[in-house]
Scaffold this active site. Structure first.
Site, PDB file in Angstrom:
ATOM      1  N   HIS A  54       0.821  -1.216   0.000  1.00 33.84           N
ATOM      2  CA  HIS A  54       0.000   0.000   0.000  1.00 33.84           C
ATOM      3  C   HIS A  54       0.855   1.268   0.000  1.00 33.84           C
ATOM      4  O   HIS A  54       0.471   2.301   0.545  1.00 33.84           O
ATOM      5  CB  HIS A  54      -0.966   0.025   1.192  1.00 33.84           C
ATOM      6  CG  HIS A  54      -1.950  -1.101   1.197  1.00 33.84           C
ATOM      7  ND1 HIS A  54      -3.106  -1.096   0.444  1.00 33.84           N
ATOM      8  CD2 HIS A  54      -1.939  -2.286   1.861  1.00 33.84           C
ATOM      9  CE1 HIS A  54      -3.768  -2.228   0.643  1.00 33.84           C
ATOM     10  NE2 HIS A  54      -3.080  -2.972   1.484  1.00 33.84           N
ATOM     11  N   ASN A 127     -10.393  -3.118   1.743  1.00 41.78           N
ATOM     12  CA  ASN A 127     -10.015  -3.106   0.334  1.00 41.78           C
ATOM     13  C   ASN A 127     -11.236  -2.821  -0.526  1.00 41.78           C
ATOM     14  O   ASN A 127     -12.354  -2.700  -0.010  1.00 41.78           O
ATOM     15  CB  ASN A 127      -9.398  -4.448  -0.082  1.00 41.78           C
ATOM     16  CG  ASN A 127      -7.964  -4.616   0.387  1.00 41.78           C
ATOM     17  OD1 ASN A 127      -7.193  -3.667   0.405  1.00 41.78           O
ATOM     18  ND2 ASN A 127      -7.606  -5.837   0.778  1.00 41.78           N
TER      19      ASN A 127
END
Length: 483
Positions: A54, A127
Site C-alpha cells: 500500500h 479493500n
C-alpha cells in the site's frame, strides 16, 4: 506559515540562500556554513521507509453521518444516534506497487478509514474487494514476496505470481475478482469499499453480532479495460490521485453509502461458510446489507507527506462496542500494521496531527522515544499512582469469546459448504458473457508470461475446479496466445 524573513530550523535569519560560504572567491566551501549543512542533512533524511504494501496512495478528509439506528447492535458512541457526524480521514492505495508506481494498474485497492470519535480513533482497514488471497497471516509475507520484485531479476515475475496462486487454491476467488472488470477501477471515487474481515459489534446488553462493512460508491462503478489502463498509466501515472484531489477542489465531493451485514453470534458455528474466512463472502441472500451511514470526502490534505505518507492505520484501533473476530488474517494484521508503522514512522507516530485523536485526548503513560513532544509535561509516568493520573475503566471494548481445544498450528475450520472453489465458481457464473470474455482474456494474458508449463497448468486447474467452462476457456485462450 507566517510572513517574515527566511530562517534556519533554529529560527535565526538567513542572509543568503543562494550562495554557500567559501574560503575566498572560488575557494573550497567552509564547514562552518551551518545553513548549507542543515539543508543538505535535512534533504538526505526527507524520506522515510515506504510502506511494504500500500505504498502508493492518496487521502482526503471527510465526514461520516449516521443515517439509521444501529444501537441494538453496537454501543459505539459515534453510531449512537441518527444524524450524528464524525470527522474521518480516508486513504486509498494500490497494494503491490512502490511509491513511484502508476495508479492505473490491475491490483486491489486499499480502502482505509480513520474515524476520529469521542471515544478514540477507530481504524477500519479494508479493500475494494470483499475477499482476499489467503486466510492465514502466516502466508502473508510469502504472498507479498511473489507480488514484488524477484530477488534475482529485479522485476515482478509471472512465474512467482502464478506459482504461489496455483499452490494456494484459496486464492482462486480473489484472483477471479482481480482479473475481472473491477480489477482496474477508473478512479478511487468510482469503486466500492469493503471491510473484507469480519468484526464484532456488541450492544449495551452485552449481545454479540458479527458484521461485515460495505461502502457503495454514490458515483457509480467505473472501470478501465487493460488496454485503457496501459495508456493511462503511461500518460498520467498520478491519474487516481489527481482525480481525487481535483474532484474535491471543484466541490464535487465523492461519497459512499455505508452498510453492514449482521450475523447474530449464535449463528456463526453452523453457518454454511466459515464466517471468519477472509477468502469467503456472506451471500446477501443470507445476510442482506443494512444501510446505516453515509461517508463524504470534502477536504484535501494540505501536505501529502505529513498527512498521507505519515498517516498510520491499525485494525487494532477499536472503540467500545466494536472488536475483532477469530479471523486469522485479521489477528495477524492487528500486530503487523501497527508494528510496520512503528518501524516506518516511529514510536510516536500516533502523536502526529493526522493520527492523533481529534474528538478526545490520548491519555497514556508511554513516554519519550524518537520525536516525543513532551505533551505530558511533569505528569507521573507510572500506574497505579496517587497523583490523579488516568485509570482503567474495567469495561472491555468487546465481549469475550469462548475457546476450546489444544494449542497448536491449526488450519482454518471448514463449514458445511466450504471449499476453495465454490464461491469463485459462483462469481464466474454471475458474469455476463462479455465479462467472462474479458476475465479469461485478462488471465490468459497474465499467464502467457509464465515460463513453466506445470505452473500454468496448475493455475488453470484451480479455475477449472471453480467452473469447468472457466478452466476450458482459459486453457484455450492461453494456447492461442502461445501459438
Amino acid at each position: 506559515m507566517t510572513q517574515g524573513p527566511l530562517t534556519t530550523e533554529a529560527g535565526a535569519p538567513v542572509s543568503d540562500n543562494q550562495n554557500s560560504e567559501s574560503a575566498g572567491v572560488g575557494g573550497p566551501v567552509l564547514v562552518q556554513d551551518q545553513l548549507l549543512l542543515e539543508k543538505l542533512a535535512h534533504f538526505n533524511r526527507e524520506r522515510i521507509p515506504e510502506r511494504v504494501v500500500h505504498a502508493r496512495g492518496a487521502g482526503a478528509y471527510g465526514t461520516f453521518r449516521v443515517t439509521a439506528d444501529v444501537t441494538k447492535y453496537t454501543r459505539a458512541k459515534f453510531l449512537s444516534e441518527v444524524g450524528k457526524e464524525t470527522e474521518t480521514f480516508v486513504r486509498f492505495s494500490t497494494v503491490a506497487g512502490n511509491l513511484g508506481a502508476p495508479d492505473a494498474v490491475r491490483d486491489p485497492r486499499g480502502f482505509a478509514l480513520k474515524f476520529y470519535t469521542e471515544e478514540g480513533n477507530y481504524d477500519l482497514v479494508g479493500n475494494n474487494t470483499p475477499v482476499f488471497f489467503i486466510r492465514d497471516a502466516i502466508k502473508f509475507p510469502d504472498f507479498i514476496h511473489t507480488q514484488k520484485r524477484d530477488p534475482y531479476t529485479g522485476s515482478q515475475e509471472a512465474d512467482n505470481v502464478f506459482d504461489f496462486w496455483g499452490l494456494s487454491p484459496e486464492s482462486t476467488h480473489q484472483v477471479t475478482w482481480l482479473f475481472g472488470d473491477r480489477g482496474i477501477p477508473a478512479s478511487y471515487r468510482h469503486m466500492d469499499g469493503f471491510s473484507s474481515h469480519t468484526y464484532q459489534w456488541n450492544n449495551e446488553a452485552g449481545e454479540v453480532f458479527w458484521v461485515k462493512y460495505h461502502f457503495k460508491t454514490d458515483q457509480g462503478i467505473k472501470n478501465l479495460t487493460a488496454e485503457e489502463a496501459a495508456v493511462l498509466a503511461g500518460r498520467d501515472p498520478d491519474s487516481h490521485q489527481r482525480d481525487l484531489r481535483e474532484s474535491i477542489e471543484r466541490g464535487d465531493f465523492p461519497s459512499w453509502t455505508v452498510g453492514v451485514q449482521i450475523m447474530p453470534a449464535a449463528e456463526a458455528a453452523t453457518y454454511r461458510f466459515n464466517p471468519f474466512d477472509l477468502t469467503k463472502v456472506w451471500p446477501h441472500a443470507d445476510y442482506p446489507v443494512i444501510e446505516f451511514g453515509r461517508l463524504e470526502l470534502d477536504r484535501n490534505p494540505e501536505n501529502i507527506f505529513a498527512e498521507v505518507e505519515q498517516s498510520v492505520f491499525s485494525p487494532g484501533h477499536f472503540v467500545p462496542g466494536i472488536g475483532p473476530s477469530p479471523d486469522k488474517m485479521l489477528q495477524g494484521r492487528i500486530f503487523s500494521y501497527a508494528d510496520a508503522h512503528r518501524y516506518r514512522v516511529g514510536i510516536n507516530a500516533d502523536h502526529l496531527p493526522v493520527n492523533r485523536p481529534h474528538a478526545t485526548e490520548a491519555r497514556t503513560y508511554s513516554r519519550d522515544g524518537h520525536l516525543y513532544d513532551g505533551r505530558h509535561k511533569g505528569a507521573k509516568n507510572y500506574e497505579p499512582n496517587s497523583f490523579d493520573g488516568p485509570v482503567q475503566t474495567n469495561r472491555p471494548l468487546w465481549e469475550p469469546l469462548a475457546v476450546t481445544g489444544l494449542t497448536g498450528e491449526t488450519a482454518t475450520p471448514s463449514h458445511a459448504e466450504d471449499d476453495d472453489f465454490v464461491q469463485a465458481g459462483n462469481l464466474y457464473r454471475l458474469m455476463s458473457e462479455d465479462e467472462k470474455v474479458r476475465l479469461v482474456g485478462n488471465l490468459a494474458g497474465a499467464l502467457s508470461g509464465v515460463t513453466r508449463d506445470d505452473i500454468a497448468e496448475r493455475a488453470i486447474n484451480n479455475f477449472r475446479q471453480a467452473d469447468e467452462d472457466f478452466g476450458k476457456r482459459l486453457e484455450a485462450a492461453l494456447q492461442a496466445l502461445r501459438g
